[in-house]
Each structure stands twice: as C-alpha cells, then as structure tokens.
Design an enzyme around this catalytic site. Structure first.
Site, PDB file in Angstrom:
ATOM      1  N   GLY A   1      -6.216 -12.434  -2.446  1.00 31.34           N
ATOM      2  CA  GLY A   1      -6.432 -12.686  -1.157  1.00 31.34           C
ATOM      3  C   GLY A   1      -6.139 -12.264  -0.470  1.00 31.34           C
TER       4      GLY A   1
ATOM      5  CG  ASP B   1      -7.009  -6.645   0.059  1.00 32.90           C
ATOM      6  OD1 ASP B   1      -8.026  -6.373  -0.148  1.00 32.90           O
ATOM      7  OD2 ASP B   1      -6.373  -6.825  -0.536  1.00 32.90           O
TER       8      ASP B   1
END
Ligand code: MRU
Length: 333
Positions: free
Chosen positions: A48, A232
């Site tokens: 993550g 991201d």
C-alpha cells in the site's frame, strides 16, 4: 482504530503485521534491520503506497541506529536499497527524500538517529491526519445509503492511519452515507478478499467479496452508486496508477455513468511528471499467476503477463479526493 495495527515504532524497533498471512493469521514482526524492512516491502508483507513510504522512513532510521562512524555511507546504502524495493508508488521515493533532507541538514552525527526517528514519526503522524481528512472530504461527495465498489486494499493496512478510499468507506458508514461495500477480490494477490474484507469485517461494515470480473454484471443491474479506489502515483494531469484492474473499473463506470473516485494523500501526487505515460509500472514474478498461495494452478512453462498496476487516464476520473481538497477535472495538480 481497530484491534490490529499495520506499522508501529516502539522502543526503537519497527513492528509490522505480515500482510501476506492475513486474514488467516495475525503475525507481527519486530525488527531493527533495514534489510528486513526492504525485504518486507518487496514481498508485500508491507504494502500500500503510504505504508511503503512510512516503512521506508523507519527503515532509514534503524539503518542509522547504533552507527558510530561512516554515517553517510550507511545512509546511502540503506537509501539505495530501500529505493530499489518497488518502483511505482511515489510515496516510497517521497518519504526517502524527506529523510535525505533531514540527513543532509546535519553538521555532526551525534544525534542523527534521534533526528531521523523524529522525521519518520512525523511522516507517520502526518499520514494519520491525511487519512482522516481524505475521509471527511470524500463523504461530502456521497449520497445517503450509497453502495460502493472498491478495488485492492486502501485501509489501515495500506497506510499509517485509517486509510484513503477505505477512510471514506468507514466514515461514510458511520455517517449513513455508505450502506454496503462490494470488495473486488483483486487478482492475483487477493488484497481485496484477504485484506479489505478483513478490514471491513473489523469495522462491521456490511460487504460482499466478488471476483474482479463480476463488476460489469453488478453495474448493469444498477447496484453500484460509486467506485472509490486508492492510488500509487498521480501525474500532474490526473492520470493515476493503481492496482491492476482499476482501469477496467474506470472504463465500466464511464460506460454505465457511475462516479469513479480516486482517494489519496497529497504525497501520492507526483508533480514532476506530466502524464501517466511517465509512470514506471512494476512487473511481478510469474509465480503470482501460476500459483495461488503456493499451490500450482497452471503449468510453470506457460508464459504470463504480470503488471502490478495500470494507469487510469484522467478523462475517466470524476474527482481526486486528497487530504487538502477535492480536485475536479480538468486536473492540473
Ligand atoms: O501492490 P500493492 O498491494 O502495494 O498495491 C496497492 C494499491 O494499489 C493500493 O490501491 C494503493 O497503494 C493505495 S493504498 C492506500
């Protein structure tokens, strides 16, 4: 907060939950070895975008723990090692550069460890605040009793705080804005069925896991009010890299006229790049397709195509929800 945590720095040790074993086992690893942290990021024990950045900051910190000489060499070795772990999430490079700024400001190295530790803790604390703000900003966009589809995992496990897209789901549920969540299983590593389901269950939010390929069928039945996902890396023009399969969802939303939202902290915006074409997409090992949790499901000699991320082009994005503000198209971040 729930009864688990993803990352913690305690008594000069970094502690993290091994996300590869969830949800079946909740195992915490404690280390003061930066190499172990680098391996954890590579293996997705820690994953993550924001969580990777925070872990890298703590990695740099422990690399300078108990070092009495050659500080600069040690810093550079750890910095380069951590930088090589994963290429797409910009939070990794952002956090490492924040740590580098602190290192470069020092004239003597007597208290360098304490300075780096303070900086890593600050990066972590700022992410906690960002997550809450993303949640608050995001729920403003939702109608009461919305049914949301999400992809990959964006909660406490993926961040230092309550999550990005997940923070909106959680705060939305508490405020009566979110009624039900569909969690894409998120092939091939199952961040949805393993991690998002774990977090939804811990938060008592009603949900179902679906195969990624079921999204169109659900949308056709008008069962989805909005899709909310994380990011991201976001380019200046709003193009957004996120877990592979995100782009499919954005195209489906466009077809069915369903709002498609990206939720991310400001540290995920890479204003050094103009468009998503400049984002390096990580390719993973073929065993992530040929095996499921260590069990072979196809012949190893069959060729595979294994991008970990895709780029959703800006024209498919309804809004980008950050801790600072909600950006609407045309994006100029
Ligand atoms: O390969 P992963 O599991 O690190 O990919 C994570 C994602 O794509 C998330 O959606 C993204 O990092 C946002 S996390 C708040």
């Amino acid at each position: 907060m729930n009864d688990f945590f993803s990352l913690k720095f305690k008594n000069d040790y970094f502690i993290f939950i091994d996300q590869t074993r969830l949800p079946l086992e909740e195992i915490y690893i404690e280390t003061d070895n930066y190499e172990r942290i680098a391996e954890a990021i590579e293996r997705l024990e820690i994953r993550g975008a924001p969580a990777i950045g925070i872990a890298a900051a703590y990695g740099i910190t422990v690399a300078l723990k108990n070092i009495l000489s050659q500080h600069e060499t040690q810093f550079n070795i750890a910095y380069e090692r951590l930088k090589r772990t994963r290429p797409t999430a910009v939070n990794l490079f952002w956090a490492l550069d924040e740590m580098k700024k602190v290192f470069q400001l020092q004239n003597n190295f007597d208290d360098i460890y304490d300075k780096l530790k303070a900086s890593a803790i600050q990066i972590h604390n700022e992410d906690i605040i960002s997550c809450d703000k993303i949640g608050e900003n995001g729920i403003e966009l939702l109608e009461n009793d919305s049914v949301i589809l999400t992809h990959c995992n964006t909660g406490q496990l993926a961040t230092g705080g309550s999550g990005t897209a997940f923070s909106i789901l959680k705060k939305g549920f508490e405020a009566g804005k979110v009624k039900f969540v569909y969690a894409d299983e998120t092939r091939p590593l199952l961040q949805g069925s393993r991690l998002t389901a774990f977090e939804l269950s811990k938060s008592n939010i009603p949900f179902e896991i679906l195969p990624d390929s079921a999204a169109a069928f659900l949308m056709k039945q008008r069962k989805i009010d909005a899709v909310i996902v994380g990011a991201d890396r976001i380019a200046k023009n709003g193009d957004t890299a996120n877990k592979i399969g995100t782009y499919n969802l954005a195209i489906l939303c466009n077809y069915y006229n369903i709002p498609f939202y990206i939720a991310a902290p400001t540290s995920t915006i890479d204003s050094s790049i103009n468009s998503g074409d400049e984002i390096k997409i990580e390719m993973r090992g073929s065993e992530e397709i040929s095996h499921i949790r260590g069990i072979k499901v196809t012949k190893e000699e069959y060729a595979t195509y294994t991008p970990a991320f895709d780029v959703t082009t800006n024209e498919l994005i309804t809004a980008i929800i950050t801790d600072k503000q909600v950006y609407k198209p045309p994006f100029n971040l």
